[in-house]
Design a protein around this motif. Structure first.
Motif, PDB file in Angstrom:
ATOM      1  N   ILE A 414      11.848  21.510  50.438  1.00 48.38           N
ATOM      2  CA  ILE A 414      11.742  20.904  49.104  1.00 48.38           C
ATOM      3  C   ILE A 414      11.071  21.925  48.182  1.00 48.38           C
ATOM      4  CG2 ILE A 414       9.602  19.688  49.788  1.00 48.38           C
ATOM      5  CD1 ILE A 414      10.371  17.527  47.694  1.00 48.38           C
ATOM      6  N   SER A 479      13.721  19.814  44.180  1.00 46.66           N
ATOM      7  CA  SER A 479      15.094  19.884  44.668  1.00 46.66           C
ATOM      8  C   SER A 479      15.161  20.636  45.987  1.00 46.66           C
ATOM      9  CB  SER A 479      15.984  20.590  43.631  1.00 46.66           C
ATOM     10  OG  SER A 479      17.321  20.650  44.092  1.00 46.66           O
ATOM     11  N   THR A 480      16.172  20.324  46.771  1.00 42.88           N
ATOM     12  CA  THR A 480      16.429  21.109  47.995  1.00 42.88           C
ATOM     13  C   THR A 480      17.253  22.346  47.657  1.00 42.88           C
ATOM     14  OG1 THR A 480      18.404  19.789  48.421  1.00 42.88           O
ATOM     15  CG2 THR A 480      16.369  19.076  49.504  1.00 42.88           C
ATOM     16  N   LYS A 481      17.810  22.361  46.443  1.00 44.48           N
ATOM     17  CA  LYS A 481      18.618  23.507  45.988  1.00 44.48           C
ATOM     18  C   LYS A 481      17.708  24.449  45.215  1.00 44.48           C
ATOM     19  CE  LYS A 481      22.553  20.366  45.381  1.00 44.48           C
ATOM     20  NZ  LYS A 481      21.885  19.054  45.272  1.00 44.48           N
ATOM     21  N   THR A 527      20.271  16.846  54.399  1.00 43.82           N
ATOM     22  CA  THR A 527      19.950  17.438  53.092  1.00 43.82           C
ATOM     23  C   THR A 527      20.007  16.375  52.006  1.00 43.82           C
ATOM     24  OG1 THR A 527      20.887  19.536  53.817  1.00 43.82           O
ATOM     25  CG2 THR A 527      20.598  19.254  51.454  1.00 43.82           C
ATOM     26  N   ASP A 528      21.009  15.500  52.079  1.00 41.71           N
ATOM     27  CA  ASP A 528      21.152  14.424  51.080  1.00 41.71           C
ATOM     28  C   ASP A 528      19.912  13.534  51.041  1.00 41.71           C
ATOM     29  OD1 ASP A 528      23.599  15.298  50.285  1.00 41.71           O
ATOM     30  OD2 ASP A 528      24.758  13.806  51.394  1.00 41.71           O
ATOM     31  N   TYR A 530      16.758  14.366  51.767  1.00 39.20           N
ATOM     32  CA  TYR A 530      15.645  15.058  51.092  1.00 39.20           C
ATOM     33  C   TYR A 530      15.938  15.279  49.605  1.00 39.20           C
ATOM     34  CZ  TYR A 530      13.777  15.797  55.755  1.00 39.20           C
ATOM     35  OH  TYR A 530      13.281  15.594  57.019  1.00 39.20           O
ATOM     36  N   GLU A 531      17.207  15.448  49.279  1.00 39.09           N
ATOM     37  CA  GLU A 531      17.570  15.605  47.863  1.00 39.09           C
ATOM     38  C   GLU A 531      17.307  14.299  47.106  1.00 39.09           C
ATOM     39  OE1 GLU A 531      18.553  17.488  44.408  1.00 39.09           O
ATOM     40  OE2 GLU A 531      18.137  18.371  46.369  1.00 39.09           O
ATOM     41  N   LYS A 532      17.632  13.187  47.768  1.00 40.65           N
ATOM     42  CA  LYS A 532      17.369  11.869  47.160  1.00 40.65           C
ATOM     43  C   LYS A 532      15.863  11.679  46.957  1.00 40.65           C
ATOM     44  CE  LYS A 532      18.015   6.921  47.934  1.00 40.65           C
ATOM     45  NZ  LYS A 532      18.289   5.885  48.941  1.00 40.65           N
ATOM     46  N   SER A 534      13.702  14.073  46.580  1.00 39.77           N
ATOM     47  CA  SER A 534      13.316  15.011  45.507  1.00 39.77           C
ATOM     48  C   SER A 534      13.575  14.408  44.135  1.00 39.77           C
ATOM     49  CB  SER A 534      14.093  16.329  45.646  1.00 39.77           C
ATOM     50  OG  SER A 534      13.830  16.940  46.877  1.00 39.77           O
ATOM     51  N   LEU A 535      14.752  13.812  43.967  1.00 38.49           N
ATOM     52  CA  LEU A 535      15.111  13.178  42.688  1.00 38.49           C
ATOM     53  C   LEU A 535      14.140  12.050  42.363  1.00 38.49           C
ATOM     54  CD1 LEU A 535      19.011  13.020  43.040  1.00 38.49           C
ATOM     55  CD2 LEU A 535      17.770  14.252  41.259  1.00 38.49           C
TER      56      LEU A 535
END
Length: 649
Positions: A414, A479-481, A527-528, A530-532, A534-535
């Motif tokens: 993250i 974000s994970t990105k 990943t989805d 952790y992205e969720k 993060s958001l």
């Protein structure tokens, strides 16, 4: 006329749905994606819709297809039926109803008088709309909750928390879970590095109770020091999926009001078990490194530790030690201070933007009324802590993201990311500051912004320009990105150093621990997932900032009320077609003057919106101009400050 009627008929069968935005005057606009311009809805065609409702509309456009007008046919979904407002019993509607006035919607809500016997005039209440009969201009409602007298400290805090949907109490189950964690807290030291014999201390604000971070330092030889940044090991106590973990995730952040904190974790954990209090053995997750006298890092280590802080310092105490070059742990503190200066220099050389804004701080009396104000700016003690936290966040994200050969590891993490600023906003900033004698080099933007920040220091327009610079910047988010952090000029950056008050940091702790130990107990999610998360953390952070700012504005307005009738200097910060906004320099808060109330001339807004011009004398006032005003009115409920324009010609 016949032709126009045909056009209207032909185009009036356009149907669409959208969210309605109703002004305080009653007319409205609906945005539809396929059109550049919003659909205008006249006052008599809103059909009992309220701001934010999803509505079905019928609309038509003129022959050029530019001006579009419509009417609301149906309310598909109300944004909400509950509103917070002030009960007015001294202003009645037909002698049968009391009025609840709300700043966010264009109509008052009526409550039958017979249902108001236990309530008082000026109570702040939560009211629910029950019905809106066709023959009524106003909706009918019932009172669901009373917060107290409008304008009082507790009333404003708890009504704000309700308005923003923020939890402020922990259930009995959660409190019991916290007590169990506290009572079973046996220090697990078998696999931890023992740092209890190293000089360690915390540096925090005077009123802090949740100590997330501590620093340790020891000299290894003539040119090498071992420095430890120790962060509370919250993830050791808060197990993923537990009741407290779910609640911490929902809150995602602690909220800091003037005089009160709404914590992310129960106080028995945030202020006691997890807090790195002095003279107590505490579990931490640490970044320990060797540094030479030039500030070069020679060696890194990340892992779990046990520490024992020798002392808690306030920022003021550490600042005194730095300035006077004496006091408890002087050598340790001064060495860390010298290293922090090197870290700042390196960061600025690397292109980091150095925005050092003043903060407005208030002292409250026993009834939580603001009694004094002071402007606080970061000093050397603040910067010392800030630089070591920035370094830790950067080094941890680099450790996860890069292999030993410096090539990307492609591990999931993250990140705290920050995009480049929007060019149009930068161009807008450039246009505003040029008449004030400042320049912005778009080719070397970061260097130019840092130069501008130095130039404006101590000038009346400093606060206005700093705020404009902040508005040009994108909002940092999780974000994970990883796209890097533009403002800090870091390729890799995370948030790791405040797990007591930020859930994002707990995620960062869990992931780092997994990579350090190949921990089979903690399985990586998708990943989805952790992205969720993060958001969610980003969204809750923005919400917390909004609610903190709104409450600060209430405190500012309440404080300034005692100065009604007095004259002050201010700086012009904005214009509309009908008003001028002024930043009062002494208070760092904004007031407003209506253009029609400026008596020295009749002023109109210039087409570029950066200035006003007098019709007779042609005098021009621009953004950033310093003027004299008198404080004439304060509305605590609307958080507005009314000013009178003194003759500035």
């Amino acid at each position: 006329m016949k032709k126009e009627k045909k056009i209207k008929k032909k185009h009036y069968n356009n149907l669409s749905t959208g969210l309605i935005n109703i002004t305080h005057h009653g007319y409205a606009f609906v945005h539809i994606d396929e059109f550049q311009n919003d659909i205008f809805i006249p006052k008599n065609k809103t059909n009992r819709a309220l701001k934010g409702d999803l509505v079905k509309i019928r609309f038509y456009c003129n022959r050029k297809g530019i001006k579009m007008k419509g009417e609301v046919l149906e309310i598909i979904k109300r944004k909400t039926k509950k509103f917070i407002g002030v009960l007015k019993l001294n202003v009645r509607y037909n002698d049968k109803y009391g009025i609840v006035s709300n700043n966010n919607i264009h109509v008052d809500i009526l409550v039958p008088i017979q249902k108001l016997k236990k309530y008082h005039n000026n109570d702040k209440v939560l009211v629910q709309i029950v019905s809106w009969p066709k023959k009524f201009q106003n909706p009918l409602g019932k009172i669901v909750k009373v917060f107290g007298v409008s304008g009082e400290y507790k009333t404003e805090i708890f009504s704000l928390l309700e308005e923003y949907g923020i939890s402020y109490e922990f259930s009995k189950k959660m409190e019991n879970e916290a007590k169990q964690i506290f009572s079973k807290s046996i220090l697990d030291i078998n696999f931890r590095k023992d740092m209890r014999n190293v000089n360690t201390f915390t540096i925090d604000p005077l009123d802090a109770k949740d100590f997330d971070d501590a620093l340790s330092i020891r000299k290894l030889n003539d040119d090498t020091w071992e420095i430890g940044v120790h962060i509370s090991d919250v993830s050791y106590y808060i197990k993923e999926g537990s009741l407290l973990d779910q609640e911490a995730y929902l809150r995602a952040t602690s909220i800091y009001f003037v005089g009160k904190v709404i914590p992310m974790l129960p106080k028995i954990l945030s202020n006691d078990l997890c807090s790195l209090q002095p003279k107590k053995d505490k579990l931490s997750f640490s970044y320990i490194f060797h540094m030479n006298s030039q500030g070069k890092i020679l060696k890194n280590w990340f892992g779990k530790t046990i520490i024992r802080s020798n002392r808690k310092f306030t920022y003021d105490e550490v600042q005194y030690i730095i300035e006077q070059k004496k006091g408890d742990y002087y050598e340790d503190i001064y060495t860390l201070f010298l290293f922090s200066k090197i870290l700042i220099q390196n960061r600025l050389k690397n292109g980091s933007i150095y925005l050092d804004k003043m903060e407005v701080k208030f002292d409250l009396d026993q009834k939580n009324n603001p009694i004094s104000l002071h402007l606080e700016k970061n000093n050397d003690a603040h910067r010392l802590i800030e630089e070591f936290m920035l370094l830790t966040n950067r080094k941890i994200s680099e450790f996860v993201s890069l292999n030993f050969n410096e090539k990307p590891s492609n591990k999931l993490y993250i990140y705290r990311v920050h995009e480049k600023p929007d060019f149009q906003k930068i161009f807008f900033l450039k246009k505003i500051i040029e008449p004030l004698g400042y320049f912005l080099d778009l080719k070397n933007l970061k260097t130019s912004i840092n130069h501008l920040l130095k130039e404006i220091k101590g000038k009346p327009e400093q606060n206005m320009i700093e705020n404009l610079i902040l508005r040009t910047m994108s909002k940092a988010k999780y974000s994970t990105k990883n796209i890097g952090h533009y403002g800090l000029s870091f390729i890799y950056y995370t948030h790791f150093t405040s797990p007591i008050r930020r859930y994002s940091d707990i995620i960062a702790h869990r992931l780092l621990y997994h990579y350090l130990t190949n921990n089979k107990e903690y399985k990586l999610n998708t990943t989805d997932f952790y992205e969720k998360q993060s958001l969610h953390c980003s969204s809750k952070e923005r919400l917390a900032i909004d609610v903190e700012r709104t409450f600060l504005k209430y405190i500012q307005v309440k404080y300034i009320k005692k100065f009604i009738g007095e004259e002050f200097y201010g700086v012009i910060t904005g214009f509309t077609d009908w008003s001028v906004y002024i930043d009062l320099l002494l208070f760092q808060t904004e007031g407003m003057i209506r253009l029609r109330d400026i008596k020295e001339d009749s002023y109109v807004l210039n087409s570029n919106s950066y200035s006003i011009i007098g019709k007779k004398k042609r005098k021009v006032y621009r953004l950033g101009d310093k003027i004299k005003v008198k404080l004439i009115d304060v509305n605590i409920e609307k958080k507005q400050i009314g000013l009178h324009w003194m003759n500035n010609v």
